[in-house]
Design a protein around this motif. Structure first.
Motif, mmCIF file in Angstrom:
data_model
loop_
_atom_site.group_PDB
_atom_site.id
_atom_site.type_symbol
_atom_site.label_atom_id
_atom_site.label_comp_id
_atom_site.label_asym_id
_atom_site.label_seq_id
_atom_site.Cartn_x
_atom_site.Cartn_y
_atom_site.Cartn_z
ATOM 1 N N PRO A 1 0.795 -1.226 0.000
ATOM 2 C CA PRO A 1 0.000 0.000 0.000
ATOM 3 C C PRO A 1 0.831 1.282 0.000
ATOM 4 C CG PRO A 1 -0.011 -0.979 2.186
ATOM 5 C CD PRO A 1 0.701 -1.953 1.277
ATOM 6 N N VAL A 2 2.123 1.185 0.284
ATOM 7 C CA VAL A 2 2.959 2.389 0.330
ATOM 8 C C VAL A 2 4.072 2.352 -0.716
ATOM 9 C CG1 VAL A 2 2.431 2.885 2.741
ATOM 10 C CG2 VAL A 2 4.410 1.448 2.187
ATOM 11 N N ARG A 3 3.844 1.621 -1.775
ATOM 12 C CA ARG A 3 4.863 1.467 -2.818
ATOM 13 C C ARG A 3 5.322 2.822 -3.373
ATOM 14 N NH1 ARG A 3 4.376 -1.879 -8.516
ATOM 15 N NH2 ARG A 3 6.467 -1.356 -9.222
ATOM 16 N N ALA A 4 4.405 3.704 -3.642
ATOM 17 C CA ALA A 4 4.762 5.007 -4.215
ATOM 18 C C ALA A 4 5.625 5.821 -3.252
ATOM 19 C CB ALA A 4 3.510 5.788 -4.604
ATOM 20 N N ALA A 5 5.268 5.816 -1.970
ATOM 21 C CA ALA A 5 6.060 6.559 -0.979
ATOM 22 C C ALA A 5 7.452 5.961 -0.846
ATOM 23 C CB ALA A 5 5.352 6.553 0.376
ATOM 24 N N CYS A 6 7.541 4.649 -0.902
ATOM 25 C CA CYS A 6 8.824 3.960 -0.810
ATOM 26 C C CYS A 6 9.715 4.318 -1.998
ATOM 27 C CB CYS A 6 8.574 2.452 -0.755
ATOM 28 S SG CYS A 6 10.049 1.438 -0.631
ATOM 29 N N LEU A 7 9.158 4.268 -3.183
ATOM 30 C CA LEU A 7 9.922 4.606 -4.374
ATOM 31 C C LEU A 7 10.344 6.069 -4.354
ATOM 32 C CD1 LEU A 7 11.155 3.889 -7.075
ATOM 33 C CD2 LEU A 7 8.902 4.266 -8.123
ATOM 34 N N GLU A 8 9.452 6.939 -3.938
ATOM 35 C CA GLU A 8 9.780 8.360 -3.867
ATOM 36 C C GLU A 8 10.947 8.582 -2.903
ATOM 37 O OE1 GLU A 8 9.985 12.331 -2.507
ATOM 38 O OE2 GLU A 8 9.096 10.802 -1.228
ATOM 39 N N HIS A 9 10.907 7.905 -1.769
ATOM 40 C CA HIS A 9 12.011 7.993 -0.801
ATOM 41 C C HIS A 9 13.319 7.522 -1.425
ATOM 42 C CE1 HIS A 9 14.485 7.211 2.721
ATOM 43 N NE2 HIS A 9 14.645 6.001 2.253
ATOM 44 N N ALA A 10 13.289 6.377 -2.085
ATOM 45 C CA ALA A 10 14.500 5.801 -2.686
ATOM 46 C C ALA A 10 15.086 6.715 -3.756
ATOM 47 C CB ALA A 10 14.200 4.424 -3.272
ATOM 48 N N LEU A 11 14.242 7.327 -4.550
ATOM 49 C CA LEU A 11 14.721 8.233 -5.591
ATOM 50 C C LEU A 11 15.264 9.525 -4.989
ATOM 51 C CD1 LEU A 11 11.871 7.719 -8.215
ATOM 52 C CD2 LEU A 11 14.229 6.861 -8.354
ATOM 53 N N ARG A 12 14.557 10.057 -4.003
ATOM 54 C CA ARG A 12 14.978 11.317 -3.378
ATOM 55 C C ARG A 12 16.310 11.164 -2.647
ATOM 56 N NH1 ARG A 12 11.036 11.911 -0.064
ATOM 57 N NH2 ARG A 12 12.152 11.289 1.806
ATOM 58 N N THR A 13 16.499 10.039 -1.973
ATOM 59 C CA THR A 13 17.717 9.835 -1.182
ATOM 60 C C THR A 13 18.804 9.106 -1.960
ATOM 61 O OG1 THR A 13 16.892 7.771 -0.220
ATOM 62 C CG2 THR A 13 16.449 9.835 0.996
ATOM 63 N N ARG A 14 18.499 8.754 -3.208
ATOM 64 C CA ARG A 14 19.467 8.046 -4.064
ATOM 65 C C ARG A 14 19.933 6.747 -3.414
ATOM 66 N NH1 ARG A 14 17.757 12.307 -6.211
ATOM 67 N NH2 ARG A 14 18.912 13.488 -7.755
ATOM 68 N N GLU A 15 18.973 5.951 -2.930
ATOM 69 C CA GLU A 15 19.302 4.639 -2.360
ATOM 70 C C GLU A 15 20.101 3.870 -3.401
ATOM 71 O OE1 GLU A 15 19.051 3.332 0.530
ATOM 72 O OE2 GLU A 15 17.644 4.642 1.550
ATOM 73 N N THR A 16 21.261 3.405 -3.021
ATOM 74 C CA THR A 16 22.156 2.766 -3.995
ATOM 75 C C THR A 16 22.029 1.255 -4.051
ATOM 76 O OG1 THR A 16 23.916 2.840 -2.346
ATOM 77 C CG2 THR A 16 23.858 4.619 -3.952
ATOM 78 N N PHE A 17 21.345 0.652 -3.093
ATOM 79 C CA PHE A 17 21.232 -0.802 -3.076
ATOM 80 C C PHE A 17 19.806 -1.232 -2.796
ATOM 81 C CE2 PHE A 17 25.581 0.126 -1.671
ATOM 82 C CZ PHE A 17 26.281 -0.541 -2.658
ATOM 83 N N GLY A 18 19.463 -2.409 -3.300
ATOM 84 C CA GLY A 18 18.203 -3.046 -2.942
ATOM 85 C C GLY A 18 17.029 -2.685 -3.828
ATOM 86 N N VAL A 19 15.946 -3.410 -3.589
ATOM 87 C CA VAL A 19 14.672 -3.164 -4.262
ATOM 88 C C VAL A 19 13.867 -2.242 -3.354
ATOM 89 C CG1 VAL A 19 12.530 -4.203 -5.093
ATOM 90 C CG2 VAL A 19 14.705 -5.392 -5.454
ATOM 91 N N TRP A 20 13.481 -1.105 -3.879
ATOM 92 C CA TRP A 20 12.676 -0.114 -3.164
ATOM 93 C C TRP A 20 11.527 0.298 -4.084
ATOM 94 C CZ3 TRP A 20 13.772 2.224 1.651
ATOM 95 C CH2 TRP A 20 15.000 1.867 2.225
ATOM 96 N N GLY A 21 10.324 0.271 -3.575
ATOM 97 C CA GLY A 21 9.179 0.692 -4.371
ATOM 98 C C GLY A 21 9.006 -0.106 -5.645
ATOM 99 N N GLY A 22 9.483 -1.331 -5.638
ATOM 100 C CA GLY A 22 9.318 -2.212 -6.800
ATOM 101 C C GLY A 22 10.380 -2.062 -7.876
ATOM 102 N N LEU A 23 11.414 -1.267 -7.629
ATOM 103 C CA LEU A 23 12.475 -1.092 -8.620
ATOM 104 C C LEU A 23 13.830 -1.468 -8.030
ATOM 105 C CD1 LEU A 23 11.570 2.327 -10.282
ATOM 106 C CD2 LEU A 23 10.942 0.029 -11.016
ATOM 107 N N THR A 24 14.658 -2.090 -8.845
ATOM 108 C CA THR A 24 16.018 -2.424 -8.433
ATOM 109 C C THR A 24 16.881 -1.171 -8.501
ATOM 110 O OG1 THR A 24 16.763 -2.936 -10.675
ATOM 111 C CG2 THR A 24 15.806 -4.764 -9.393
ATOM 112 N N GLU A 25 18.101 -1.287 -7.978
ATOM 113 C CA GLU A 25 19.009 -0.137 -8.040
ATOM 114 C C GLU A 25 19.313 0.267 -9.477
ATOM 115 O OE1 GLU A 25 21.747 -3.617 -6.530
ATOM 116 O OE2 GLU A 25 19.690 -2.993 -6.205
ATOM 117 N N GLU A 26 19.438 -0.707 -10.367
ATOM 118 C CA GLU A 26 19.699 -0.398 -11.779
ATOM 119 C C GLU A 26 18.516 0.340 -12.407
ATOM 120 O OE1 GLU A 26 22.132 -3.896 -10.573
ATOM 121 O OE2 GLU A 26 19.978 -3.540 -10.518
#
Length: 99
Positions: free
Chosen positions: A57-82
């Motif tokens: 239910p929070v996929r969009a918020a998770c992905l937004e966080h990962a993109l904003r903070t430039r998470e370099t590892f792992g699957v966040w919001g349904g997307l891999t680091e690549e």
């Protein structure tokens, strides 16, 4: 290493979405590859992680966080680091070309 300067700080409301995440109690091993994991093993782990994200239910918020903070590892919001790097590349390229 993650650039913490982009993190929203300790404000509880900024992190509240995490308490509703589908991955909350699953452990990080499903979302972060171990050193040296390649090929089919990595693809299978990523696919399993993405299935969890697909129903989250929070996929969009998770992905937004990962993109904003430039998470370099792992699957966040349904997307891999690549996949996240590919999304960010055009914007970062445009910023780099500014005078």
């Amino acid at each position: 290493m993650t650039d913490v300067s982009r993190l929203p700080g300790a404000a509880h409301h900024s992190w509240q979405w995490q308490s509703r995440a589908a991955c909350r109690d699953l452990g990080s091993g499903r979302f972060f590859h171990p050193a040296g994991e390649r090929g089919e093993d990595r693809e299978e782990r990523d696919a399993a992680a993405k299935r969890v994200c697909a129903a989250c239910p929070v996929r969009a918020a998770c992905l937004e966080h990962a993109l904003r903070t430039r998470e370099t590892f792992g699957v966040w919001g349904g997307l891999t680091e690549e996949e996240r790097r590919a999304l960010l590349a055009p914007a970062e390229s445009a910023l780099a070309s500014r005078p």
